[in-house]
Design a protein around this motif. Sequence first.
Motif, PDB file in Angstrom:
ATOM      1  N   ALA A 112     121.331  51.803  75.980  1.00 34.77           N
ATOM      2  CA  ALA A 112     120.586  52.789  75.036  1.00 34.77           C
ATOM      3  C   ALA A 112     119.415  53.588  75.906  1.00 34.77           C
ATOM      4  CB  ALA A 112     119.725  51.995  74.338  1.00 34.77           C
ATOM      5  N   PHE A 113     119.165  53.090  76.812  1.00 34.40           N
ATOM      6  CA  PHE A 113     118.017  53.552  77.739  1.00 34.40           C
ATOM      7  C   PHE A 113     118.704  54.562  78.480  1.00 34.40           C
ATOM      8  CE2 PHE A 113     115.789  53.946  81.959  1.00 34.40           C
ATOM      9  CZ  PHE A 113     114.681  54.547  81.490  1.00 34.40           C
ATOM     10  N   ASP A 114     119.891  54.409  79.143  1.00 34.17           N
ATOM     11  CA  ASP A 114     120.833  55.346  80.061  1.00 34.17           C
ATOM     12  C   ASP A 114     121.140  56.917  79.484  1.00 34.17           C
ATOM     13  OD1 ASP A 114     120.899  53.470  81.790  1.00 34.17           O
ATOM     14  OD2 ASP A 114     122.833  52.759  81.354  1.00 34.17           O
ATOM     15  N   GLY A 115     121.019  56.744  78.051  1.00 35.89           N
ATOM     16  CA  GLY A 115     121.476  58.086  77.477  1.00 35.89           C
ATOM     17  C   GLY A 115     120.180  58.839  76.954  1.00 35.89           C
ATOM     18  N   LEU A 116     119.026  58.251  76.958  1.00 32.69           N
ATOM     19  CA  LEU A 116     117.755  58.707  76.356  1.00 32.69           C
ATOM     20  C   LEU A 116     117.410  60.142  77.230  1.00 32.69           C
ATOM     21  CD1 LEU A 116     115.368  55.939  75.411  1.00 32.69           C
ATOM     22  CD2 LEU A 116     116.436  57.603  74.116  1.00 32.69           C
ATOM     23  N   GLY A 117     117.084  61.160  76.664  1.00 26.14           N
ATOM     24  CA  GLY A 117     116.339  62.333  77.335  1.00 26.14           C
ATOM     25  C   GLY A 117     115.590  63.082  76.181  1.00 26.14           C
ATOM     26  N   SER A 118     114.996  64.101  76.470  1.00 26.91           N
ATOM     27  CA  SER A 118     114.250  64.896  75.927  1.00 26.91           C
ATOM     28  C   SER A 118     114.331  66.475  76.318  1.00 26.91           C
ATOM     29  CB  SER A 118     112.758  64.549  76.211  1.00 26.91           C
ATOM     30  OG  SER A 118     111.810  65.217  75.380  1.00 26.91           O
ATOM     31  N   LYS A 119     113.942  67.355  75.483  1.00 26.62           N
ATOM     32  CA  LYS A 119     113.791  68.844  75.986  1.00 26.62           C
ATOM     33  C   LYS A 119     112.770  69.319  75.063  1.00 26.62           C
ATOM     34  CE  LYS A 119     117.040  69.803  72.002  1.00 26.62           C
ATOM     35  NZ  LYS A 119     118.284  70.469  71.754  1.00 26.62           N
ATOM     36  N   SER A 120     112.108  70.493  75.652  1.00 31.92           N
ATOM     37  CA  SER A 120     110.958  71.334  74.780  1.00 31.92           C
ATOM     38  C   SER A 120     110.769  72.665  75.456  1.00 31.92           C
ATOM     39  CB  SER A 120     109.682  70.398  74.950  1.00 31.92           C
ATOM     40  OG  SER A 120     109.318  70.238  76.228  1.00 31.92           O
TER      41      SER A 120
END
Length: 392
Positions: A112-120
Amino acid sequence: MKARIALAASALVAAVVGGGIALSAPASAVNTTLCDQYASTKVQGGEYIVQNNVWGTSARQCIDVTDDGFTITQQDGVNSGGAPTAYPSLVWGCHYNNCTNGFEPIRADTTAFDGLGSKSSLKYVSGGVWNASYDIWFDPTARKDGQNTGAELMVWANHNGGASPVGSKVGTVTTAGGTWDVWYGNSGWNVISYVRTSAAASVDFKVTDFYDDAVQRGYAKDSWYLTSIQAGFEPWSGGKGLGISGFAVTEGGSGSTPVETSAAPTLAPVTPTAAPTTAVPTTTEPSTGTGTGTAKCTATYRVSQSWGSGFIGEVTVKNTGGSATKNWKVDWTWPAGQKVTSSWNASSVQTGTKVAATSLGYNGSVNANGTTQFGMQVDGATATPTLTCSAA
């Protein structure tokens, strides 16, 4: 939880760094204005929280909130050094027990952590002293309240007016579509900052793009839990007009190349009232000393910021011995009557022109070849004294 000018930054109040306790009950609305010190509101049905988070000043700050971001519409605070005035930001996760819908801390060695990302996307102003940064928090336990004690991972998309991270630069990496200077410091927890070498108007990354590097450097652990992803701005002064939009946390961040600003914002600051805004060239004066124990240490000094009547000094203490220190002390004499008005990460006592800075309970132990930092705000002309370091 929050951060600082790495002017040492950071650790003026360990219990509320980076944020401060959210005292206001969160509302649930969009297209609203938040002006109370710790006011917050949930957006996108509770998927995210927007917080005003004015933790470093009593001056007024207001933000206009939309469903996916905010703009700073009033920012009256002026901090002349040390910590920033605030960290207005969007939050996914938990900030002092104010949590987004159904959030549970995520261990860093899980899928679950491996796939976490963010954008802004980010909107900048040319004046003032500020950074545009993500603040991603980790704790050895799955905590939802209080100050995290593992790592604070910061991702700086841009900065202005001489703002710099906590600690000192330890390297450079190429990841998440850009080149980033890596800074490390400690404020009772590890602070690892990734500062983009060219301004980006938008970002899209995986958390592992940076966290894996922090783990390899020994500043973080795979057994720690991610407790929040936050994105916003740290203004020391002149933050009106800064804005963020399109914020999202993704389950498979693309790590795509950030969009470069067509014209990078001018880095020359404006001059707010009584605020230091002139960055000076880094100056370093190393010296060595031997304590009564088996450990030896060096102390390296630099001026990170100056203004008409004072400056910020930072000191890096390095253990050059073969065993961990129990405590350390740095002594020096000012050349022209300078006076330490405040310090962080050390207890400083000045008698006449002589100053003695000693370690605190949480940073006296420095491993062999390890480092720790402390900083100070000083009245008087910029100066570079010779330091003497001793350790036991």
